[in-house]
Enzyme design. Sequence first.
Site, PDB file in Angstrom:
ATOM      1  N   SER A   1      -0.782  -1.577  13.923  1.00 20.88           N
ATOM      2  CA  SER A   1      -0.106  -2.020  15.139  1.00 20.88           C
ATOM      3  C   SER A   1      -0.592  -1.214  16.340  1.00 20.88           C
ATOM      4  O   SER A   1      -0.926  -0.041  16.210  1.00 20.88           O
ATOM      5  CB  SER A   1       1.406  -1.845  15.004  1.00 20.88           C
ATOM      6  OG  SER A   1       1.883  -2.538  13.883  1.00 20.88           O
TER       7      SER A   1
HETATM    8  N1  SAH Z   1       2.771  -0.367  10.610  1.00 20.39           N
HETATM    9  C1  SAH Z   1       1.610  -0.861   9.923  1.00 20.39           C
HETATM   10  C2  SAH Z   1       1.530  -2.360  10.090  1.00 20.39           C
HETATM   11  C3  SAH Z   1       0.540  -3.002   9.259  1.00 20.39           C
HETATM   12  S1  SAH Z   1       0.478  -4.752   9.438  1.00 20.39           S
HETATM   13  C4  SAH Z   1       0.381  -0.194  10.515  1.00 20.39           C
HETATM   14  O1  SAH Z   1       0.415   0.106  11.692  1.00 20.39           O
HETATM   15  O2  SAH Z   1      -0.605   0.002   9.794  1.00 20.39           O
HETATM   16  C5  SAH Z   1       1.857  -5.273   8.504  1.00 20.39           C
HETATM   17  C6  SAH Z   1       1.881  -4.922   7.049  1.00 20.39           C
HETATM   18  O3  SAH Z   1       2.974  -5.615   6.457  1.00 20.39           O
HETATM   19  C7  SAH Z   1       0.641  -5.351   6.259  1.00 20.39           C
HETATM   20  O4  SAH Z   1       0.122  -4.231   5.604  1.00 20.39           O
HETATM   21  C8  SAH Z   1       1.177  -6.390   5.279  1.00 20.39           C
HETATM   22  O5  SAH Z   1       0.535  -6.364   4.029  1.00 20.39           O
HETATM   23  C9  SAH Z   1       2.626  -5.967   5.151  1.00 20.39           C
HETATM   24  N2  SAH Z   1       3.539  -7.015   4.679  1.00 20.39           N
HETATM   25  C10 SAH Z   1       3.607  -8.323   5.052  1.00 20.39           C
HETATM   26  N3  SAH Z   1       4.595  -8.951   4.403  1.00 20.39           N
HETATM   27  C11 SAH Z   1       5.182  -8.014   3.595  1.00 20.39           C
HETATM   28  C12 SAH Z   1       6.255  -8.045   2.646  1.00 20.39           C
HETATM   29  N4  SAH Z   1       6.931  -9.158   2.373  1.00 20.39           N
HETATM   30  N5  SAH Z   1       6.548  -6.909   1.995  1.00 20.39           N
HETATM   31  C13 SAH Z   1       5.880  -5.752   2.235  1.00 20.39           C
HETATM   32  N6  SAH Z   1       4.859  -5.657   3.101  1.00 20.39           N
HETATM   33  C14 SAH Z   1       4.516  -6.778   3.776  1.00 20.39           C
END
Ligand code: SAH
Length: 222
Positions: free
Chosen positions: A70
């Site tokens: 993000s």
């Molecule tokens: N805060 C993180 C955001 C990554 S993007 C960063 O800055 O790196 C969002 C993440 O949510 C991804 O890694 C994706 O795999 C995860 N995600 C999406 N749906 C999900 C779910 N149902 N359960 C757990 N993780 C999920």
Amino acid sequence: MMLRHLQGIGMTSQRTRDRMIKRLIEQGISNARILEIMRTTPRHIFVDEALASRAYEDTALPIGYNQTISQPYTVAKMTELLFENRESFGKILEIGTGCGYQTAILAKLVDVVYSVERILPLQKKAIQHTALLKLKNIRYTHSDGGWGWEEFAPFDGILVAAAPTEVPEALLQQLSIGGVMVIPVENSEGNQTLQRITRTESNFQIEELESVSFVPFLAGKE
Ligand code: SAH
């Protein structure tokens, strides 16, 4: 890993981090504690070496598996919304660990972070990244965050980093009374809005905040 790598040089140096903080303030972030934590947390160690020089730009960057880290503004804003009007949190649940950057920021603010990720290789990377920073108050699980993490519920705060079309019921149920959830929700036209949901004695108070752009919240795990 060498100390020099952690501290950064050139485009990953403290000066670059200071510039990022200046930008966040211009964008309206005002919580001094959050700004200080972001100022002193290396973000470049959370992305691939080849992208390290872009780690402090105000942009989302790829972290593999079709996911993104993000953008700094989003991390700061969500954290600020969670902490508005409160000093501290005991337990926080994070859904969507990704590369672990938001996890690390939260870990410096709360007693324990419980972080759920559905893509196993990403979870493994996050574990390595936060270990480099010697953060010990994080528990990880490889699971579908739509189920929350019942074993450790209720949580004082829940932060969701992927956008569902509806707030998962399990997450609402695992929020403590007085607890706060910050979550992007996508409507039927595909537009996402950040919501802050506060649990009261008798129901849930919902505030619709700004437009956002998150990766989709997906069911199951891989
Ligand atoms: N805060 C993180 C955001 C990554 S993007 C960063 O800055 O790196 C969002 C993440 O949510 C991804 O890694 C994706 O795999 C995860 N995600 C999406 N749906 C999900 C779910 N149902 N359960 C757990 N993780 C999920």
